[in-house]
Design a protein around this motif. Structure first.
Motif, PDB file in Angstrom:
ATOM      1  N   VAL A  13     -12.268 -44.746  -2.009  1.00 46.84           N
ATOM      2  CA  VAL A  13     -12.683 -45.065  -0.708  1.00 46.84           C
ATOM      3  C   VAL A  13     -12.577 -43.586  -0.178  1.00 46.84           C
ATOM      4  O   VAL A  13     -11.324 -43.043  -0.343  1.00 46.84           O
ATOM      5  CB  VAL A  13     -11.982 -46.069   0.096  1.00 46.84           C
ATOM      6  CG1 VAL A  13     -12.100 -46.074   1.536  1.00 46.84           C
ATOM      7  CG2 VAL A  13     -12.242 -47.455  -0.491  1.00 46.84           C
ATOM      8  N   CYS A  14     -13.576 -42.936   0.406  1.00 51.33           N
ATOM      9  CA  CYS A  14     -13.154 -41.638   0.753  1.00 51.33           C
ATOM     10  C   CYS A  14     -12.020 -41.484   1.893  1.00 51.33           C
ATOM     11  O   CYS A  14     -12.149 -42.387   2.878  1.00 51.33           O
ATOM     12  CB  CYS A  14     -14.462 -40.969   1.673  1.00 51.33           C
ATOM     13  SG  CYS A  14     -14.371 -39.428   2.312  1.00 51.33           S
ATOM     14  N   SER A  15     -11.143 -40.534   1.673  1.00 48.32           N
ATOM     15  CA  SER A  15     -10.081 -40.815   2.533  1.00 48.32           C
ATOM     16  C   SER A  15     -10.447 -40.024   3.928  1.00 48.32           C
ATOM     17  O   SER A  15      -9.556 -40.100   4.948  1.00 48.32           O
ATOM     18  CB  SER A  15      -8.870 -39.721   1.755  1.00 48.32           C
ATOM     19  OG  SER A  15      -9.515 -38.310   1.707  1.00 48.32           O
ATOM     20  N   HIS A  16     -11.383 -39.300   4.136  1.00 56.13           N
ATOM     21  CA  HIS A  16     -11.816 -38.707   5.210  1.00 56.13           C
ATOM     22  C   HIS A  16     -12.669 -39.731   6.320  1.00 56.13           C
ATOM     23  O   HIS A  16     -12.506 -39.741   7.247  1.00 56.13           O
ATOM     24  CB  HIS A  16     -12.678 -37.493   4.948  1.00 56.13           C
ATOM     25  CG  HIS A  16     -12.863 -36.541   6.372  1.00 56.13           C
ATOM     26  ND1 HIS A  16     -14.269 -36.417   6.838  1.00 56.13           N
ATOM     27  CD2 HIS A  16     -12.189 -36.093   7.153  1.00 56.13           C
ATOM     28  CE1 HIS A  16     -14.398 -35.947   7.932  1.00 56.13           C
ATOM     29  NE2 HIS A  16     -13.294 -35.425   8.082  1.00 56.13           N
ATOM     30  N   CYS A  17     -13.613 -40.367   5.681  1.00 53.11           N
ATOM     31  CA  CYS A  17     -14.774 -41.103   6.018  1.00 53.11           C
ATOM     32  C   CYS A  17     -14.382 -42.725   5.927  1.00 53.11           C
ATOM     33  O   CYS A  17     -15.178 -43.535   6.365  1.00 53.11           O
ATOM     34  CB  CYS A  17     -16.127 -40.766   6.250  1.00 53.11           C
ATOM     35  SG  CYS A  17     -16.799 -40.965   4.445  1.00 53.11           S
ATOM     36  N   GLU A  18     -13.870 -43.022   5.073  1.00 56.41           N
ATOM     37  CA  GLU A  18     -13.607 -44.363   4.580  1.00 56.41           C
ATOM     38  C   GLU A  18     -14.658 -45.061   3.827  1.00 56.41           C
ATOM     39  O   GLU A  18     -14.825 -46.130   3.953  1.00 56.41           O
ATOM     40  CB  GLU A  18     -12.954 -45.190   5.754  1.00 56.41           C
ATOM     41  CG  GLU A  18     -11.563 -44.650   6.037  1.00 56.41           C
ATOM     42  CD  GLU A  18     -11.134 -45.640   7.247  1.00 56.41           C
ATOM     43  OE1 GLU A  18     -11.610 -46.692   7.566  1.00 56.41           O
ATOM     44  OE2 GLU A  18      -9.727 -45.445   7.298  1.00 56.41           O
ATOM     45  N   ALA A  41     -18.549 -34.716  -4.327  1.00 57.71           N
ATOM     46  CA  ALA A  41     -18.306 -34.677  -2.778  1.00 57.71           C
ATOM     47  C   ALA A  41     -18.798 -36.220  -2.457  1.00 57.71           C
ATOM     48  O   ALA A  41     -19.610 -36.678  -2.694  1.00 57.71           O
ATOM     49  CB  ALA A  41     -18.993 -33.857  -2.130  1.00 57.71           C
ATOM     50  N   CYS A  42     -18.173 -36.509  -1.218  1.00 60.05           N
ATOM     51  CA  CYS A  42     -18.502 -37.688  -0.467  1.00 60.05           C
ATOM     52  C   CYS A  42     -19.937 -37.679  -0.096  1.00 60.05           C
ATOM     53  O   CYS A  42     -20.252 -36.796   0.706  1.00 60.05           O
ATOM     54  CB  CYS A  42     -17.601 -37.830   0.758  1.00 60.05           C
ATOM     55  SG  CYS A  42     -18.037 -39.461   1.534  1.00 60.05           S
ATOM     56  N   LEU A  43     -20.742 -38.885  -0.451  1.00 59.34           N
ATOM     57  CA  LEU A  43     -22.408 -38.799   0.016  1.00 59.34           C
ATOM     58  C   LEU A  43     -22.301 -38.791   1.424  1.00 59.34           C
ATOM     59  O   LEU A  43     -23.407 -38.339   1.908  1.00 59.34           O
ATOM     60  CB  LEU A  43     -22.708 -39.982  -0.784  1.00 59.34           C
ATOM     61  CG  LEU A  43     -24.094 -40.275  -0.617  1.00 59.34           C
ATOM     62  CD1 LEU A  43     -25.065 -39.004  -1.443  1.00 59.34           C
ATOM     63  CD2 LEU A  43     -24.775 -41.378  -0.954  1.00 59.34           C
ATOM     64  N   HIS A  44     -21.182 -39.386   2.121  1.00 62.79           N
ATOM     65  CA  HIS A  44     -21.400 -39.676   3.488  1.00 62.79           C
ATOM     66  C   HIS A  44     -20.987 -38.534   4.408  1.00 62.79           C
ATOM     67  O   HIS A  44     -21.600 -38.274   5.377  1.00 62.79           O
ATOM     68  CB  HIS A  44     -20.764 -40.934   3.832  1.00 62.79           C
ATOM     69  CG  HIS A  44     -20.995 -41.801   5.100  1.00 62.79           C
ATOM     70  ND1 HIS A  44     -20.057 -41.521   6.258  1.00 62.79           N
ATOM     71  CD2 HIS A  44     -22.009 -42.325   5.529  1.00 62.79           C
ATOM     72  CE1 HIS A  44     -20.474 -42.360   7.143  1.00 62.79           C
ATOM     73  NE2 HIS A  44     -21.810 -42.673   6.864  1.00 62.79           N
ATOM     74  N   CYS A  45     -19.835 -37.897   4.071  1.00 61.58           N
ATOM     75  CA  CYS A  45     -19.094 -37.088   4.938  1.00 61.58           C
ATOM     76  C   CYS A  45     -19.147 -35.792   4.403  1.00 61.58           C
ATOM     77  O   CYS A  45     -19.043 -34.643   5.053  1.00 61.58           O
ATOM     78  CB  CYS A  45     -18.025 -37.441   5.598  1.00 61.58           C
ATOM     79  SG  CYS A  45     -16.647 -37.216   4.412  1.00 61.58           S
ATOM     80  N   GLY A  46     -19.372 -35.703   3.166  1.00 64.54           N
ATOM     81  CA  GLY A  46     -19.580 -34.093   2.460  1.00 64.54           C
ATOM     82  C   GLY A  46     -18.115 -33.810   1.871  1.00 64.54           C
ATOM     83  O   GLY A  46     -17.999 -32.670   1.413  1.00 64.54           O
TER      84      GLY A  46
HETATM   85 ZN   LIG Z   1     -16.612 -39.287   3.171  1.00 67.99          ZN
END
Ligand SMILES: [Zn+2]
Length: 357
Positions: A13-18, A41-46
């Motif tokens: 789970v991305c620590s920035h955007c979950e 990188a996170c697909l959602h927030c980069g």
């Molecule tokens: Zn993210």
């Protein structure tokens, strides 16, 4: 099913955007070998992932499929097939049948769309066989177009009406896409893949989207979902029963929507949703409507990549040939590379096997 089959993987789970993300075990960076995966990188927030991001990642088993042998002449378009070439087995999607003409969209850019008999592959497969890729389930990307709004966005996971009577002539809630490759600025949805975060390539806008949502309401609702496409706006309408005790789910896709101009959508605001004005009268002014789980996904869109030879197009498949593609469009090796496949190279149809923990 998932758009691609994967080997053993890790889920974090991305620590920035979950946002949850599944990463092929081979792509995970390590302290001793951060490159070439430094672009993971996170697909959602980069957010760029570091080796430490995977310390508590849960392990996922590799996907398994069963193969059912079948006379290749009984295969249908869109099926997953087991196919052999160069002594290796592959799982691909059957998109071109004997006699079909395969061509490239002359209007598309340096990653041209693949057409079968003049139609986009994803439109031929839609909606029942179209594989889907998650785009976003971030509630904060949804915005009411009215000020003041009669909708209330919860800080947790839903929208609700303050007063159901207010929303009978209701305002639109629009999805605003934010491009993780461009510092989260507004942009069109791109053909990015969760499994390909470390693949350097050109991304292209997509325009075949889906919306999932759940509704709870004391009275029946007419729900409208507007979609943007380059060919024009489209409107999906559905009637949902009263469901005060639980949620009713809605899945809307662009193919089930009718042409309808003047909707509040654009390339960067590709989906909008509202309760239509002719919703049945509510008994009380305190009736609430709640929308939960707003989730955007996209179809896989099939294109040539820049390294593919386009000089062979258009061509017509012989009575013994078919054209197969992989759903992981950026990196799949398929008929774009090896050309048409002889029907005798197909062993059968593939079916994902549900795995239990
Ligand atoms: Zn993210």
């Amino acid at each position: 099913m998932a758009p691609t089959l994967i080997g053993s993987a890790r889920q974090i789970v991305c620590s920035h955007c979950e946002h949850p993300l599944t990463v092929d075990a081979d792509s995970i960076p390590t302290d001793s070998m951060p490159a070439p995966n430094s672009t993971l990188a996170c697909l959602h927030c980069g957010k760029r992932f570091m080796p430490s991001d995977f310390e508590n990642a849960s392990a996922l088993p590799a996907d398994v499929v069963t193969v059912t042998t079948i006379d290749p002449r009984q295969l249908s378009r869109g099926e997953l097939v087991a196919v052999t070439w160069e002594d290796q087995q592959h799982v691909k999607r059957l998109v071109g049948l004997p006699g079909d003409t395969v061509s490239l969209d002359p209007a598309s850019d340096d990653r041209p769309r693949i057409l079968i008999n003049g139609q986009r592959v994803e439109d031929l497969l839609a909606p029942t066989q179209s594989p889907r890729v998650d785009v976003s389930s971030d509630l904060m990307r949804w915005h009411s177009l009215a000020l003041p709004s009669s909708w209330l966005r919860s800080t947790s996971n839903h929208w609700s009406s303050k007063n159901a009577l207010d929303i009978r002539e209701s305002e639109w809630i629009v999805y605003r896409h934010q491009d993780p490759h461009n510092a989260g600025r507004d942009g069109p949805v791109l053909d990015d893949y969760p499994m390909n975060t470390s693949v350097r390539r050109k991304l292209s806008p997509v325009d075949r989207l889906w919306l999932d949502a759940s509704f709870r309401s004391d009275f029946a609702l007419n729900v409208q979902v507007a979609f943007w496409t380059p060919e024009g706006h489209r409107l999906h309408e559905s009637h949902l029963p009263a469901s005060s005790s639980g949620f009713t789910t809605l899945t809307a896709c662009v193919w089930d929507a009718a042409a309808s101009e003047n909707q509040p959508v654009s390339a960067n605001l590709p989906i909008a949703i509202r309760i239509a004005g002719d919703t049945e009268t509510s008994d009380t002014e305190t009736s609430e409507v709640t929308i939960e789980g707003l989730s955007v996904s996209r179809s896989v869109e099939y294109r040539l990549n820049r390294h593919h030879d386009r000089s062979r197009y258009p061509f017509t498949l012989s009575e013994n040939e078919c054209f197969v593609l992989g759903d992981n469009v950026p990196i799949s090796v398929d008929s774009r590379t090896v050309g048409p496949i002889h029907l005798r190279s197909i062993q059968g149809t593939c079916h994902p096997l549900a795995l239990t923990e």
